[in-house]
Design a protein around this motif. Structure first.
Motif, PDB file in Angstrom:
ATOM      1  N   TRP A  80      -0.473   4.400 -10.033  1.00  0.00           N
ATOM      2  CA  TRP A  80      -1.070   4.156  -9.219  1.00  0.00           C
ATOM      3  C   TRP A  80      -0.887   6.237  -8.543  1.00  0.00           C
ATOM      4  N   ASP A  81      -2.370   6.632  -9.033  1.00  0.00           N
ATOM      5  CA  ASP A  81      -2.354   7.641  -7.302  1.00  0.00           C
ATOM      6  C   ASP A  81      -2.192   6.863  -6.139  1.00  0.00           C
ATOM      7  N   VAL A  82      -1.292   7.169  -5.097  1.00  0.00           N
ATOM      8  CA  VAL A  82      -1.054   6.840  -3.957  1.00  0.00           C
ATOM      9  C   VAL A  82      -2.777   6.938  -2.944  1.00  0.00           C
ATOM     10  N   ILE A  83      -3.158   7.962  -3.167  1.00  0.00           N
ATOM     11  CA  ILE A  83      -4.426   8.469  -2.267  1.00  0.00           C
ATOM     12  C   ILE A  83      -6.031   6.761  -3.174  1.00  0.00           C
ATOM     13  N   ARG A  84      -6.164   6.847  -4.393  1.00  0.00           N
ATOM     14  CA  ARG A  84      -6.643   5.694  -4.626  1.00  0.00           C
ATOM     15  C   ARG A  84      -5.710   4.638  -4.463  1.00  0.00           C
ATOM     16  N   LEU A  85      -4.765   4.544  -4.656  1.00  0.00           N
ATOM     17  CA  LEU A  85      -4.408   2.870  -4.579  1.00  0.00           C
ATOM     18  C   LEU A  85      -4.958   2.338  -3.615  1.00  0.00           C
ATOM     19  N   ARG A  86      -4.677   3.423  -1.767  1.00  0.00           N
ATOM     20  CA  ARG A  86      -4.921   2.741  -0.724  1.00  0.00           C
ATOM     21  C   ARG A  86      -6.269   2.818  -0.110  1.00  0.00           C
ATOM     22  N   ARG A  87      -6.670   3.986  -1.213  1.00  0.00           N
ATOM     23  CA  ARG A  87      -7.803   3.525  -0.773  1.00  0.00           C
ATOM     24  C   ARG A  87      -9.019   2.542  -1.184  1.00  0.00           C
ATOM     25  N   SER A  88      -8.121   1.680  -2.085  1.00  0.00           N
ATOM     26  CA  SER A  88      -8.714   0.416  -2.295  1.00  0.00           C
ATOM     27  C   SER A  88      -7.851  -0.678  -1.764  1.00  0.00           C
ATOM     28  N   ILE A  89      -7.172  -0.432  -0.873  1.00  0.00           N
ATOM     29  CA  ILE A  89      -6.834  -1.430  -0.007  1.00  0.00           C
ATOM     30  C   ILE A  89      -7.151  -1.328   1.054  1.00  0.00           C
ATOM     31  N   GLY A  90      -7.512  -2.491   1.541  1.00  0.00           N
ATOM     32  CA  GLY A  90      -8.358  -2.141   3.565  1.00  0.00           C
ATOM     33  C   GLY A  90      -7.197  -2.549   3.824  1.00  0.00           C
ATOM     34  N   TYR A  91      -7.014  -1.600   5.326  1.00  0.00           N
ATOM     35  CA  TYR A  91      -5.593  -2.066   6.212  1.00  0.00           C
ATOM     36  C   TYR A  91      -6.196  -1.834   7.612  1.00  0.00           C
ATOM     37  N   VAL A  92      -5.593  -3.284   8.264  1.00  0.00           N
ATOM     38  CA  VAL A  92      -5.558  -3.790   9.551  1.00  0.00           C
ATOM     39  C   VAL A  92      -4.172  -3.887  10.011  1.00  0.00           C
ATOM     40  N   ILE A  93      -3.943  -2.940  11.276  1.00  0.00           N
ATOM     41  CA  ILE A  93      -3.045  -3.295  11.908  1.00  0.00           C
ATOM     42  C   ILE A  93      -3.228  -4.013  13.322  1.00  0.00           C
ATOM     43  N   GLN A  94      -2.184  -4.554  13.786  1.00  0.00           N
ATOM     44  CA  GLN A  94      -2.240  -5.595  15.718  1.00  0.00           C
ATOM     45  C   GLN A  94      -2.565  -4.663  16.493  1.00  0.00           C
ATOM     46  N   GLU A  95      -2.509  -2.742  16.453  1.00  0.00           N
ATOM     47  CA  GLU A  95      -2.329  -1.891  17.146  1.00  0.00           C
ATOM     48  C   GLU A  95      -3.475  -1.394  16.364  1.00  0.00           C
ATOM     49  N   VAL A  96      -4.832  -1.835  15.484  1.00  0.00           N
ATOM     50  CA  VAL A  96      -5.785  -1.119  15.472  1.00  0.00           C
ATOM     51  C   VAL A  96      -5.711   0.085  14.940  1.00  0.00           C
ATOM     52  N   GLY A  97      -5.342   0.884  16.258  1.00  0.00           N
ATOM     53  CA  GLY A  97      -5.193   2.718  15.384  1.00  0.00           C
ATOM     54  C   GLY A  97      -6.504   2.633  15.014  1.00  0.00           C
ATOM     55  N   ASN A 157       1.024  -0.999   0.014  1.00  0.00           N
ATOM     56  CA  ASN A 157       0.222   0.212  -0.106  1.00  0.00           C
ATOM     57  C   ASN A 157       0.355   0.849   0.189  1.00  0.00           C
ATOM     58  N   ARG A 158       2.015   0.962  -0.270  1.00  0.00           N
ATOM     59  CA  ARG A 158       2.884   2.287  -0.087  1.00  0.00           C
ATOM     60  C   ARG A 158       3.389   3.679   0.766  1.00  0.00           C
ATOM     61  N   LEU A 159       2.784   2.246   1.536  1.00  0.00           N
ATOM     62  CA  LEU A 159       3.624   3.315   3.073  1.00  0.00           C
ATOM     63  C   LEU A 159       5.123   3.893   3.284  1.00  0.00           C
ATOM     64  N   LEU A 160       5.991   1.698   2.178  1.00  0.00           N
ATOM     65  CA  LEU A 160       7.169   2.278   2.076  1.00  0.00           C
ATOM     66  C   LEU A 160       7.093   2.265   0.804  1.00  0.00           C
ATOM     67  N   LYS A 161       8.089   2.818   0.040  1.00  0.00           N
ATOM     68  CA  LYS A 161       8.543   2.945  -1.554  1.00  0.00           C
ATOM     69  C   LYS A 161       9.571   1.495  -1.900  1.00  0.00           C
ATOM     70  N   PRO A 162       9.593   0.581  -2.412  1.00  0.00           N
ATOM     71  CA  PRO A 162      10.550  -0.431  -2.620  1.00  0.00           C
ATOM     72  C   PRO A 162      11.758   0.309  -3.131  1.00  0.00           C
ATOM     73  N   THR A 163      13.168  -0.132  -2.624  1.00  0.00           N
ATOM     74  CA  THR A 163      14.637   0.502  -3.214  1.00  0.00           C
ATOM     75  C   THR A 163      14.950  -0.285  -4.733  1.00  0.00           C
ATOM     76  N   GLY A 164      14.189  -1.652  -4.507  1.00  0.00           N
ATOM     77  CA  GLY A 164      14.231  -2.574  -6.188  1.00  0.00           C
ATOM     78  C   GLY A 164      13.332  -3.019  -6.861  1.00  0.00           C
ATOM     79  N   GLY A 165      12.785  -3.022  -7.347  1.00  0.00           N
ATOM     80  CA  GLY A 165      11.682  -4.531  -8.130  1.00  0.00           C
ATOM     81  C   GLY A 165      10.176  -3.893  -8.809  1.00  0.00           C
ATOM     82  N   GLU A 166       9.440  -4.627  -8.783  1.00  0.00           N
ATOM     83  CA  GLU A 166       8.445  -3.520  -9.043  1.00  0.00           C
ATOM     84  C   GLU A 166       7.006  -4.424  -8.724  1.00  0.00           C
TER      85      GLU A 166
END
Lengths: 210, 257
Positions: free
Chosen positions: B78-95, B58-67
């Motif tokens: 992708w527009d990064v905001i559009r990308l993230r809105r089409s990917i649900g994200y659940v983390i341990q700390e919930v947030g 979800n591009r919270l990080l950018k790869p240093t190599g590869g695709e």
């Protein structure tokens, strides 16, 4: 004549000087908020600016207030009127707590909350306005509170350059060696500081996230 | 989306690397294809690069190599905001946002996507039921909920705008064992109904075998093997064997239905 008799006899002047005092403090805190909060946000976004900005605000804080009035005297427009000069000096002093608390408040938001927000596709602006600033608000108001209380005290010194305010009584009383006159300036100023501390403290608790 | 008419992978990582500025390699040459509707579990110990892999997707990080491709398109396009809105994200700390009610937490993305208020309200109710919560709690604040309830809200929030992909980073890791089992069972039910593409990070082999259609075992930033459940139970790679042994005898050299 004791201080209460003096204040009663001169109640018109007491009110006038108190209002001047409120004006000096109010305008300078407002300016400091308008400048300090954006600066705090800026250094939370670009950590490289952190040291120069906080460092400068810190250095200003170490300049004795009378000397600061003196430094600012040659400034065009500002130096022309004593109240402008006093407001600028008070604003500069109020900057540090505002910048620092805005920065600390934003940095103190739970990283998991920020990560979740970013991950779900909030833009930087949405994240700042809907998440980070509301959650930092308690800490920011604490900064405003500290700045206001300091300003109320510092503003009494502004009378030394003829900017008015309750310091007039304090300096006059010192010159006359008359405690009643000194207290006629000091008591309302202390009351004002306590009132600001109390009311902003209440606001701070209201805005702090639990 | 229809998996029959379109067999492009939902997510594809091609020779992806991630190296810190300090020169430490977090991920080395990782290649993966994740099919639509599949639950791929990334299994590995702390520091193996599982979380980094999620954050690269979800591009919270950018790869240093590869695709990395999502839906056949490189995520750098992708527009990064559009990308993230089409990917649900659940983390341990919930947030969860502590200053928002449960309703506002779940409805935030729909709201910034300008859904009408009535539809958001409906959607929130629907999602709360879907994750097994009483819709009455919509007006409460996160601090008033238990850990298990909060994580359910976290899942509901991730599903709010109906994203085709879900990334889940040890979502049940900080929850008591009884509630965790409940949540795992509910996740399977949910997944049966919704058919999302899920990438699920865990270090728990039991959880991996229960939830994953395939399991990717990672170690020190490298992919060791990627297997179906049965394949994982039968595989003879030393690290796979070590995992099975670590989790007890019932996983030794036995198939899994």
């Amino acid at each position: 004549m004791n201080v209460w008799q003096f204040m009663l006899q001169n109640h018109g002047e007491v009110v006038e000087l108190t209002l001047e005092h409120v004006w000096l403090v109010g305008v300078s805190i407002l300016l400091a908020v308008v400048v300090g909060i954006p600066l705090g946000i800026l250094i939370s976004r670009w950590p490289a600016l952190n040291k120069p900005v906080l460092g400068s605000a810190n250095i200003i804080q170490t300049i004795p207030s009378l000397a600061l009035f003196g430094f600012l005297l040659p400034a065009p427009w500002i130096g022309a009127r004593a109240d402008r000069l006093a407001i600028l000096a008070l604003t500069l002093y109020a900057l540090l707590p505002l910048i620092r608390n805005t920065y600390v408040g934003i940095r103190g938001v739970d990283p998991a909350v920020v990560e979740a927000g970013r991950g779900m596709g909030l833009t930087d602006r949405q994240l700042l306005l809907q998440v980070e600033l509301p959650l930092a608000m308690g800490v920011i108001v604490a900064g405003i509170r500290v700045a206001t209380v300091i300003s109320v005290g510092l503003a009494t010194i502004a009378a030394a350059i003829g900017a008015g305010g309750l310091g007039e009584y304090i300096f006059r009383g010192l010159a006359m060696v008359n405690n009643a006159v000194i207290l006629a300036g000091a008591i309302p100023a202390a009351a004002m500081a306590l009132l600001a501390d109390f009311s902003l403290g209440w606001l701070e608790r209201k805005l702090s996230p639990h | 989306m229809n998996p029959v008419s379109d067999d492009r992978p939902a997510i594809e990582l091609g020779n992806v690397s991630y190296r810190l500025n300090s020169g430490n390699d977090i991920l080395v040459d990782l290649s993966l294809k994740i099919g639509r509707g599949e639950t791929l579990v990334l299994l590995g110990r702390s520091g193996s690069g599982k979380t980094t892999t999620l954050k690269l997707i979800n591009r919270l990080l950018k790869p240093t190599g590869g695709e990395i491709r999502v839906d056949g398109r490189s995520i750098s396009e992708w527009d990064v905001i559009r990308l993230r809105r089409s990917i649900g994200y659940v983390i341990q700390e919930v947030g969860l946002f502590p200053h928002f009610t449960i309703e506002r937490n779940i409805g935030l993305v729909p709201k910034i996507e300008n859904w009408p208020a009535s539809r958001i309200k409906e959607r929130v109710q629907e999602l709360l039921r879907l994750v097994g919560l009483d819709p009455q709690i919509a007006s409460r604040y996160p601090r008033e909920l238990s850990g298990g309830q909060r994580q359910r809200v976290g899942v509901a929030r991730a599903l709010a705008a109906d994203p085709p992909i879900l990334l889940m980073d040890e979502p049940f890791g900080a929850i008591d064992p009884l509630t965790r089992t409940e949540l795992q069972r509910e996740f399977l039910e949910l997944q049966k109904r919704l058919g999302k593409t899920v990438v699920f990070v865990t270090h728990d082999l039991r959880e991996a075998l229960l939830l994953g259609t395939r399991i990717a075992l990672m170690e020190a930033g490298r992919l060791i093997t990627i297997q179906t459940r049965a394949g994982f139970l039968a595989a003879s790679e030393p690290l796979v064997v070590a995992y099975r042994n670590a989790f007890g005898s019932q996983f030794e050299e036995r198939g899994h239905s």
